[in-house]
Motif scaffolding. Structure first.
Motif, PDB file in Angstrom:
ATOM      1  N   UNK A 309       0.836  -1.209   0.000  1.00 33.92           N
ATOM      2  CA  UNK A 309       0.000   0.000   0.000  1.00 33.92           C
ATOM      3  C   UNK A 309       0.867   1.253   0.000  1.00 33.92           C
ATOM      4  N   UNK A 310       1.972   1.216   0.746  1.00 36.17           N
ATOM      5  CA  UNK A 310       2.891   2.346   0.737  1.00 36.17           C
ATOM      6  C   UNK A 310       3.537   2.524  -0.627  1.00 36.17           C
ATOM      7  N   UNK A 311       3.722   1.437  -1.330  1.00 35.99           N
ATOM      8  CA  UNK A 311       4.349   1.470  -2.652  1.00 35.99           C
ATOM      9  C   UNK A 311       3.427   2.073  -3.708  1.00 35.99           C
ATOM     10  N   UNK A 312       2.136   1.796  -3.612  1.00 32.96           N
ATOM     11  CA  UNK A 312       1.213   2.213  -4.681  1.00 32.96           C
ATOM     12  C   UNK A 312       0.586   3.578  -4.410  1.00 32.96           C
ATOM     13  N   UNK A 313       0.682   4.090  -3.172  1.00 33.77           N
ATOM     14  CA  UNK A 313       0.095   5.387  -2.862  1.00 33.77           C
ATOM     15  C   UNK A 313       1.182   6.411  -2.525  1.00 33.77           C
TER      16      UNK A 313
END
Length: 313
Positions: A309-313
């Protein structure tokens, strides 16, 4: 566990389905935003620590995360190793079903009788309907890993056809070996399915990039998989409604398939947001000696989900 982040160096449905459009659009949007902002990518340090901890306790762990925009692998560990994957092995079956529907050799409204009962999972065993159409069986198999629906599809299309499809998809280490069974005897395959994290991540990437057999087949299988109800592992970090997450207010695309067996937890999927899109697979085979052993395995999936989630947002 030698996991480490990589350096940067087959009607099957409309090809314009919501899932296919969202995947391609999200990936393009994410790629552009990364170039504009120059944001630092997460290192997956917490995931590596969790997986190393499981490996130290004797678990077999395999992970692969592929960036959908650039096509490179950003996290990998033993991703070439073939491991049991439980119900995750249904994905090549769904591809073969969609392919036969597209070719016209299988009618999506063909009614199939419920096979011999199995109690290992699913909802059809609790329903009064003694038969269902092919398209409904695919929805049940994809959304809730329904054992009876999966077995009915296997009986209809045949394991040989599924294996041949897997070969054509380039899956040399991934195979659906058998039907669901409550008990496995000496004459049965020891596992339902086997697979490698590398091949499964590549398969999910090909689905959202409209490259699995055809655009129509890719879109149909991706659409079935967006209906998945199991958001208890990697999917728990998304905050999505397990029963209704095709449309998300924050522009997130999520599709996945999980696999479970005694001492086996596996999940592969696609997660895409405004910044990036990834195809991921995590497989953990562990000694289910206590509830704590099981929960540690589950925690590793949730840790990966948080960092994705940190990677995609």
């Amino acid at each position: 566990m030698a996991a480490a982040p990589s350096s940067d160096k087959d009607s099957a449905g409309s090809p314009d389905s919501r899932a296919a459009r969202a995947g391609a659009t999200g990936a393009r949007r994410g790629s552009g935003r990364r170039r504009r902002t120059g944001l630092i990518r997460p290192s997956f340090a917490a995931t590596l620590k969790a997986l190393d901890g499981l490996a130290e306790m004797g678990a077999q762990v395999a992970v692969c995360v592929q960036d959908l925009d650039r096509g490179d692998v950003v996290l990998a560990g033993d991703d070439y190793v073939t491991l049991p994957i439980g119900g995750l092995g249904v994905v090549p079956l769904l591809v073969e079903v969609a392919s036969q529907v597209e070719l016209g050799t299988l009618d999506p409204l063909e009614i199939i009788d419920r096979p011999a009962p199995v109690e290992v999972g699913g909802v059809w065993q609790h329903l009064k309907a003694p038969a269902l159409p092919v398209s409904d069986l695919a929805v049940l198999a994809a959304s809730c890993g329904d054992a009876a629906a999966t077995n009915a599809l296997i009986e209809r299309v045949g394991l040989d056809a599924v294996r041949a499809r897997a070969d054509r998809l380039g899956l040399s280490s991934t195979a659906l070996l058998d039907v669901f069974r409550d008990r496995r005897g000496p004459d049965d395959a020891p596992r339902l399915a086997l697979g490698s994290a590398r091949e499964l991540s590549a398969l999910f990437a090909s689905l959202v990039n409209a490259q699995a057999v055809s655009a129509a087949v890719s879109a149909q299988v991706a659409e079935w998989l967006t209906l998945g109800h199991d958001l208890s592992l990697v999917g728990s970090a998304t905050g999505l409604d397990p029963f209704s997450h095709v449309e998300d207010a924050h522009g997130m695309l999520f599709l996945n398939k999980t696999g479970r067996d005694a001492g086996v937890r596996a999940e592969a999927g696609v997660l895409a947001g405004p910044r990036a899109g990834v195809a991921y697979t995590l497989i953990v085979c562990f000694d289910d000696l206590s509830i704590m052993h099981r929960l540690r395995a589950h925690d590793a999936f949730r840790t990966l989900g948080t960092e994705l989630m940190e990677y995609i947002f």
